[in-house]
Design an enzyme around this catalytic site. Structure first.
Site, PDB file in Angstrom:
ATOM      1  N   SER A  61      24.214  59.488  68.450  1.00  0.00           N
ATOM      2  CA  SER A  61      23.264  58.418  68.772  1.00  0.00           C
ATOM      3  C   SER A  61      22.871  58.352  70.246  1.00  0.00           C
ATOM      4  CB  SER A  61      23.827  57.061  68.326  1.00  0.00           C
ATOM      5  OG  SER A  61      23.641  56.884  66.944  1.00  0.00           O
ATOM      6  N   LYS A  64      19.240  58.423  71.002  1.00  0.00           N
ATOM      7  CA  LYS A  64      18.384  57.240  71.052  1.00  0.00           C
ATOM      8  C   LYS A  64      17.945  56.879  72.475  1.00  0.00           C
ATOM      9  CE  LYS A  64      20.150  55.019  66.823  1.00  0.00           C
ATOM     10  NZ  LYS A  64      21.189  55.976  66.405  1.00  0.00           N
ATOM     11  N   SER A 125      22.988  50.270  67.874  1.00  0.00           N
ATOM     12  CA  SER A 125      22.796  51.694  67.543  1.00  0.00           C
ATOM     13  C   SER A 125      22.236  51.881  66.137  1.00  0.00           C
ATOM     14  CB  SER A 125      24.108  52.470  67.698  1.00  0.00           C
ATOM     15  OG  SER A 125      23.875  53.844  67.799  1.00  0.00           O
ATOM     16  N   LYS A 250      24.815  54.275  76.162  1.00  0.00           N
ATOM     17  CA  LYS A 250      24.675  54.592  74.736  1.00  0.00           C
ATOM     18  C   LYS A 250      25.881  55.353  74.210  1.00  0.00           C
ATOM     19  CE  LYS A 250      22.592  54.024  71.042  1.00  0.00           C
ATOM     20  NZ  LYS A 250      23.974  53.904  70.538  1.00  0.00           N
TER      21      LYS A 250
END
Length: 433
Positions: A61, A64, A125, A250
């Protein structure tokens, strides 16, 4: 008596060791159990630590971050706003309804603002909200993937491959594999590439940190929680992982990628960015990040090495023609600073790159005449993740030089004319003998 002898011997040994081993070699290093890692000065892009930083791995993730960047860019360019609304198509709805990709739980035939979708993506997320935003901006995730790869090249990233907006493996997407990619594809990034992306995100769009640093928020009537446990103020036992100044960025996890984390922290105006990839657990990705942050703050200190107005030895002036003065002082127009590792304060010098070796009047005070660049002369080569050299400042004229009046210029030209005749005559006479 023996005790005094021992103390004296110990003191002698300590003094000898300080002479034999300079402070720089004694400075504590850091070890990490992450497969790949990097620590970067977020103000300049200087690499402070790396471990297999160019190894390309699935980022999960952390992908992202690029989706976040493109959403921020679309808002900046007026293509969308935080208040723009969209509905959820069948593809992101199918991802949201899949318990394997548990997220916020989206509903069809309902309007969602860009702000709410972005918060669910950046804080919780969520995968489906990432896809919804990709479709809103580009029309389809396939077109959005093209934008992701183009932006990565523009930002100077290396060792990357984007195949979807979420960080899931394409094999998890069923029949919704983005056009131009295959079911066998997965996103790939090196730690250096992830740090480069994070560097541009936090510097180009600092508002992203206001959202990524939020411990919990409300989404569609439910409380959603941040997966970044290092943010101060996390609820319950998660607060044990808190680290002062952390406000992003993140996390990521897939079975293939393991546990990954791109973190950022700011203390006393100094911001660091770290990336750890392929750690064994959620807890370990934060423990390894803590090691990197501690190393950065304990072993490095920002120092002004050459102040504004610094004059380089043997290059204090430049000659000036057609002016009331025949030279002008030159100096750095800005200070040169850097995060310096303990013991390396003397490992830096400065070099000039001048536009011309001679100026023509008039010369204005502050007029740029070249550039000054910080030069590292230590043992370990230094690296940077940005294209432009962050340690280059203008070299400027320290004062103005007015153009000489026509009479003085004429006298100078006459003197030069007769001087040339005299020199020619002397050369000719020399030729006779």
């Amino acid at each position: 008596m023996e005790r005094w002898k021992s103390a004296i011997i110990l003191a002698v040994l300590l003094i000898a060791s300080s002479l034999l081993f300079p402070v720089s070699s004694l400075a504590q290093e850091v070890e990490t159990e992450a497969k790949s890692a990097i620590l970067v000065d977020a103000n300049t892009g200087d690499v402070l630590f790396k471990k297999e930083a160019d190894l390309t791995l699935p980022p999960a993730s952390m992908t992202k971050m690029m989706t976040e960047y493109l959403v921020m860019e679309a808002i900046e360019e007026g293509e969308i706003s935080w208040d723009t609304t969209t509905q959820i198509s069948d593809y992101p709805y199918s991802i949201s309804a899949n318990p394997s990709f548990s997220g916020v739980g989206l509903t069809q035939n309902q309007d969602y603002t860009v702000r709410s979708l972005y918060e669910a993506m950046a804080i919780n997320s969520d995968n489906a909200t990432s896809i919804a935003l990709a479709e809103l901006i580009a029309g389809s995730e396939g077109e959005f993937v093209k934008m992701m790869n183009e932006k990565a090249a523009e930002l100077g990233m290396e060792d990357y491959k984007f195949v979807n907006s979420t960080g899931l493996s394409n094999s998890d997407l069923g029949g919704n594999v983005p056009e131009g990619t295959s079911a066998e594809d997965t996103n790939l990034m090196s730690a250096r590439a992830a740090a480069t992306l994070a560097y541009h995100l936090v510097n180009d769009y600092p508002e992203a940190l206001e959202i990524s640093g939020t411990p919990t928020t409300e989404f569609d009537g439910q409380t959603i929680q941040n997966w970044n446990w290092m943010i101060p103020g996390m609820p319950g036992y998660l607060s044990d992982f808190g680290y002062e100044g952390v406000d992003g960025l993140k996390t990521g996890y897939t079975e293939l990628a393991g546990n990954t984390f791109t973190g950022t922290v700011e203390r006393d105006g100094q911001r660091l960015i770290s990336v750890v990839m392929k750690t064994s657990s959620r807890e370990q990705r934060f423990e390894e990040t803590r090691k990197l942050f501690n190393y950065g703050f304990e072993q490095f200190e920002k120092q002004e090495l050459f102040g504004s107005g610094y004059q380089m030895e043997d290059k204090e002036t430049l000659p000036v023609t057609k002016g009331k003065e025949d030279q002008v002082a030159i100096e750095t127009g800005e200070a040169l600073s850097r995060m310096i590792k303990q013991g390396e304060e003397e490992a830096y010098s400065i070099e000039y790159k001048l536009k011309e070796e001679e100026l023509t009047a008039p010369v204005e005070a502050g007029q740029q005449v070249g550039e000054a660049t910080l030069v590292y002369e230590g043992e370990v080569p230094q690296e940077n993740i940005v294209k432009e050299n962050p340690h280059t400042v203008p070299v400027v004229a320290a004062s103005a030089v007015e153009k000489s009046n026509w009479f003085m210029l004429t006298l100078g030209n006459i003197g030069s004319f007769f001087g040339n005749i005299f020199t020619g005559a002397v050369d000719m006479v020399k030729g006779w003998f």
